[in-house]
Design a protein around this motif. Sequence first.
Motif, PDB file in Angstrom:
ATOM      1  N   ILE A 219       0.844  -1.199   0.000  1.00 23.17           N
ATOM      2  CA  ILE A 219       0.000   0.000   0.000  1.00 23.17           C
ATOM      3  C   ILE A 219       0.880   1.250   0.000  1.00 23.17           C
ATOM      4  O   ILE A 219       0.656   2.195  -0.773  1.00 23.17           O
ATOM      5  N   ILE A 220       1.894   1.245   0.854  1.00 23.16           N
ATOM      6  CA  ILE A 220       2.773   2.412   0.962  1.00 23.16           C
ATOM      7  C   ILE A 220       3.519   2.664  -0.342  1.00 23.16           C
ATOM      8  O   ILE A 220       3.824   3.808  -0.687  1.00 23.16           O
ATOM      9  N   ASP A 221       3.812   1.596  -1.097  1.00 26.84           N
ATOM     10  CA  ASP A 221       4.514   1.753  -2.374  1.00 26.84           C
ATOM     11  C   ASP A 221       3.774   2.683  -3.333  1.00 26.84           C
ATOM     12  O   ASP A 221       4.387   3.326  -4.193  1.00 26.84           O
ATOM     13  N   ASN A 222       2.460   2.722  -3.231  1.00 24.80           N
ATOM     14  CA  ASN A 222       1.651   3.527  -4.162  1.00 24.80           C
ATOM     15  C   ASN A 222       1.365   4.917  -3.625  1.00 24.80           C
ATOM     16  O   ASN A 222       0.508   5.623  -4.158  1.00 24.80           O
ATOM     17  N   ILE A 223       2.057   5.283  -2.559  1.00 31.38           N
ATOM     18  CA  ILE A 223       1.837   6.580  -1.934  1.00 31.38           C
ATOM     19  C   ILE A 223       3.178   7.288  -1.814  1.00 31.38           C
ATOM     20  O   ILE A 223       4.199   6.663  -1.543  1.00 31.38           O
ATOM     21  N   ALA A 224       3.184   8.585  -2.007  1.00 29.54           N
ATOM     22  CA  ALA A 224       4.373   9.403  -1.774  1.00 29.54           C
ATOM     23  C   ALA A 224       3.968  10.509  -0.813  1.00 29.54           C
ATOM     24  O   ALA A 224       3.292  11.469  -1.194  1.00 29.54           O
ATOM     25  N   PRO A 275      -5.125  -1.290  10.827  1.00 33.12           N
ATOM     26  CA  PRO A 275      -6.544  -1.024  10.558  1.00 33.12           C
ATOM     27  C   PRO A 275      -6.860  -1.251   9.088  1.00 33.12           C
ATOM     28  O   PRO A 275      -5.951  -1.341   8.244  1.00 33.12           O
ATOM     29  N   ASP A 276      -8.141  -1.349   8.742  1.00 33.14           N
ATOM     30  CA  ASP A 276      -8.535  -1.383   7.337  1.00 33.14           C
ATOM     31  C   ASP A 276      -8.159  -0.050   6.706  1.00 33.14           C
ATOM     32  O   ASP A 276      -8.279   1.014   7.324  1.00 33.14           O
ATOM     33  N   ILE A 277      -7.692  -0.119   5.472  1.00 32.84           N
ATOM     34  CA  ILE A 277      -7.204   1.084   4.804  1.00 32.84           C
ATOM     35  C   ILE A 277      -7.980   1.295   3.515  1.00 32.84           C
ATOM     36  O   ILE A 277      -8.086   0.380   2.679  1.00 32.84           O
ATOM     37  N   ASN A 278      -8.480   2.489   3.365  1.00 30.74           N
ATOM     38  CA  ASN A 278      -9.183   2.878   2.147  1.00 30.74           C
ATOM     39  C   ASN A 278      -8.198   3.637   1.256  1.00 30.74           C
ATOM     40  O   ASN A 278      -7.821   4.771   1.551  1.00 30.74           O
ATOM     41  N   VAL A 279      -7.767   3.000   0.188  1.00 32.81           N
ATOM     42  CA  VAL A 279      -6.781   3.608  -0.715  1.00 32.81           C
ATOM     43  C   VAL A 279      -7.524   4.360  -1.798  1.00 32.81           C
ATOM     44  O   VAL A 279      -8.266   3.761  -2.586  1.00 32.81           O
ATOM     45  N   ALA A 280      -7.319   5.664  -1.855  1.00 33.57           N
ATOM     46  CA  ALA A 280      -8.086   6.505  -2.780  1.00 33.57           C
ATOM     47  C   ALA A 280      -7.474   6.565  -4.174  1.00 33.57           C
ATOM     48  O   ALA A 280      -8.170   6.898  -5.135  1.00 33.57           O
ATOM     49  N   ALA A 281      -6.211   6.286  -4.315  1.00 34.02           N
ATOM     50  CA  ALA A 281      -5.555   6.389  -5.617  1.00 34.02           C
ATOM     51  C   ALA A 281      -4.594   5.218  -5.770  1.00 34.02           C
ATOM     52  O   ALA A 281      -4.035   4.724  -4.792  1.00 34.02           O
ATOM     53  N   PRO A 282      -4.380   4.732  -6.989  1.00 37.22           N
ATOM     54  CA  PRO A 282      -4.935   5.219  -8.267  1.00 37.22           C
ATOM     55  C   PRO A 282      -6.406   4.859  -8.481  1.00 37.22           C
ATOM     56  O   PRO A 282      -7.072   5.447  -9.297  1.00 37.22           O
ATOM     57  N   VAL A 284     -10.026   3.649  -6.102  1.00 35.32           N
ATOM     58  CA  VAL A 284     -10.542   3.495  -4.744  1.00 35.32           C
ATOM     59  C   VAL A 284     -10.633   2.007  -4.400  1.00 35.32           C
ATOM     60  O   VAL A 284     -11.318   1.241  -5.080  1.00 35.32           O
ATOM     61  N   THR A 285      -9.912   1.619  -3.350  1.00 36.57           N
ATOM     62  CA  THR A 285      -9.859   0.218  -2.930  1.00 36.57           C
ATOM     63  C   THR A 285      -9.866   0.157  -1.413  1.00 36.57           C
ATOM     64  O   THR A 285      -9.078   0.850  -0.755  1.00 36.57           O
ATOM     65  N   LEU A 286     -10.720  -0.660  -0.860  1.00 36.66           N
ATOM     66  CA  LEU A 286     -10.747  -0.872   0.586  1.00 36.66           C
ATOM     67  C   LEU A 286      -9.980  -2.159   0.891  1.00 36.66           C
ATOM     68  O   LEU A 286     -10.382  -3.245   0.487  1.00 36.66           O
TER      69      LEU A 286
END
Length: 996
Positions: A219-224, A275-282, A284-286
């Motif tokens: 998950i962190i890989d897709n975030i900066a 916790p559950d993480i809601n990834v908004a980009a690229p 939206v994925t819960l």
Amino acid sequence: MTAINKLLPGIANASLEVAPALAQLNFDFTLYKVEAPKEYEGVGSALTSFRREQAESGMPHATARKLGALFETCLPSTPDLTRAYGRRASEISKSSSISPEGRKSFGVFASRVGADATSLWAAATSGGGAIAVHLLACLLARIWEASEATSIWVEIVKCRKDEVISQFNQSDIGHLVTLSAAKQEITRSQIAEWDASARAWLRAADTVKTKQQKQLMLIIDNIAAPVNRKTNTYESVMEAWKSSLAQMEALVKGISQIAQDGEILLALSAWHLFPDINVAAPAVTLVRQHDSTFHSGGILTVGLQKPDQQHTGVYWSLPLAHLRYYGEPVVSARSMDSATRSRLSLTELLLATLGSLFYGWGEAGLDTLRAIDWFSGLLDILSREAKRGSDKACYHSYVVVQIPTIYRQIANKLISLGRRHGHDFLGLPPEPLFGMLTKGQFVTLFRNQHDTIKLLRKIGREVAQELRLESNQIYIRYRTLTPKLNHLPLLYEYTTAIPRVVQTLKRSNDSSRRERPVHRRWIRDSRGYYEVPLTEPERHGMSEYYLAKKDYYESLGEEVELWESEDIGYRPFQHESILSDQARPRGPGIEPGYRFLYGDQDYAALYVAEGQEKMINAIKTVGSAAEDFYYMFEAGQVAEEIVVNRLFRYFHDAKVDIDPHLRSLKALSSAATLYQNFSNASVDVCVLQMRLHAAAWLKTLITPSQLENHESAIQTYLSSNESPLPVLWLNESSSTPTSLLPYELSSAAAFACMTMFESGRFDVDPNQLSDVMAMSSGDSIYVITELLLDPWQQTRPGNIQRVVGNIGHPGITFLVPPKNPMIKKFSMNEWSFVGRNDFDGQFQDNFQCTSLHLSFTGAETLFNTGFSGSQDAEVFILEALVRVYDGGRWIADLNVPMSMASTKLRRIQQCQGQHGDSPFPTTHHIMCLDSWHALIERPEDNLCLVRAYKNWQARLAATCLCTAMGYETVVVPANACWQCFKDQVPAHIRHVMIIG
């Protein structure tokens, strides 16, 4: 009103009197202890008694209390987080705990085994503020190196003290405990030990929560996201700390949060709460993480901010004013994602090494997936052939195949990591794919010759098109395969590389004869073997074979001529010497020759008219050759036996001692062999940037004559055109190539190797580690096996075992015994402790109260790793004592490595039953020494027996003491055989001490 007016001056005067007293307040924090919250009971119960005592009343407790009191008043209250973290820490402690019985097997290190939760338990028994301080320690240890984290701690402690004292000086009012904490000294070494304990805890927790951590990293890989953008170290750390505490408290309560910066993601990883993480980009994925801690429904939303294109993951940049003794603050930047993690498992390191290997292959390694598939196929071939040592050549592909599908993305990132940052790790190979692409020699690997000719014709078309050659300017020569006539010399037949254009009987509309391309072959019948006399049956068989070949080739649409035929046209094959790789004279009347172009001259190859052969490298690149090579394997066209022979001959002929690449592969094999015995051990990712072939621990493995010319030989080898080209056939009697076998490491070389891989930076000289018996780093203690085994069990040099735990010292610490360990001197008043008896035929344990313990003399020296200007040393040598206790009485200190290497020590081999029942006799005078007093008081009997039956610690202590005192020492196995003893111990040896 009047009363109030009278009271105010009194209050003012009292304040003026109390303020100086408060300013001088100095509270002893080691005396303050609270009961740990019940959620942390699992942590305390998993600790050894030694660690628990240290955490509750030693220096870790004092450090936890001082730091907790100093920062507590400026932190948010987080009761729910405190309880949740306690439950998670207890869960991790129970998962990695070792039973008291299990700890006994670790002997002298029993008090220091298991997950190091010393700082955590110290915090739990020091109050809520101390627990928050432990959480910050984990936060900093997750992203910063040890020296950087220590420098950050020093700076924020100094700033916080200044802040507290300044507030008190301005208002004469302050929190009593906080003010007292600001007056306390917290040394840099205490902070370094605090950080080291947190790091050890993180490694242990990561092992338990591996799956969740890898999911989080994806998950962190897709975030900066930055931790925050503050440039002041104190302000940045305090904001990250407070924000992560507050956000995690809300999530535990079930209140969803939106991550504005990266501090909360750093906290998830450092505190092992998911916790559950809601990834908004690229998109939206819960992501459901199924962590029961967040059953109330707190969801973290990430990825709403526009990503920074220059960074990946969570990153943090700070100016570190206390990193070096002198100079401006050092601006350090660190990031956290799956590609920049500081620690790698052995499997992950080997995946990254694949990237380094593929980088060295150039164009042949650009297609990662195809190269991996080839490795996998090669492994299958070697497995089927059951060749000894094949796993050494293809271990890398094996670990790739074994990576679970859900982690394949991480595996690809690790390979990319090695490709980008591991250029020097293995060095560049002389040729890619273990020399199999050289001039197309892989054509010998085909299962049948038809496929070989097919490939050479394909390459011939490419060459002819590029050079504009006619069909009579490029040919294929191939070996004649003659069944049942193996005694014949190597003879060849020929075919066109590109088809000739011939006229047919059919005519086109303009009455001209039509043309069609056709290949032609020149083959041999029995007359073609004029060099060898053939019997009549052999000639008849050759004629039948010729007819069968002729029919087959004609069925393919090819023309077939006899090799001796005059209808060859332009006759390049009349004399085979014309087809040569040697220079030929030129001039009028000299027939043009053909030069070797591509393939294998002994099997099948392309030949081109002289003058064109040098163009092959421009036409047939490594990339295009690799394309053909990979396709051959993918199509299942290879002859597996020939592949194995070719590969093993390559490694038989390999010049490992002067080829940096092969030397690096052999060194990697040695390190992997060492580490594969260490369950859950990890290495520093920065080791990929070191030059493995130049490691100091490797140089000790070369003989002096080799070492003298080692560097010059490497340079000569690299600058020459010579390469260790394989030949086709491998003698069946050949043994496994030594280049495939790992080096035999001494203990010193093994410790030096582990130092390189543990630190990722330090290349230490093994000659300085000859006395080392153990090494502590992070959550690992690496111990020579002799310290953990019965002395009868003989191990090879360099045999190291990993113990999960540490000695509580920061950095990498080598433990060395004293040169002359002390032995207790008994007084005459202790005569009652002497226990000497004649042997009664019973082997028994009379040393049940004996135990081994580790302690330190206080002698410490820094290991020379070069000058850096840093305030923190990272490699140490400590003088350590292996102490023998009988109950509560000290008996002696031991030098186990020296004793185990003593020439006075003998081991009786286990009897194989050839002597029948041959117990030790009671008639032969054997004196039993059933106490330490009896052993140390120098008995005069010729044969003495120390009875410590199946008590390995007491047997080890007795063995070391006997050799230290100069006795001939004989260790016998259980069920000792008297005849074996007499056969293996010379009769003339006097004063023999038997350890039974």
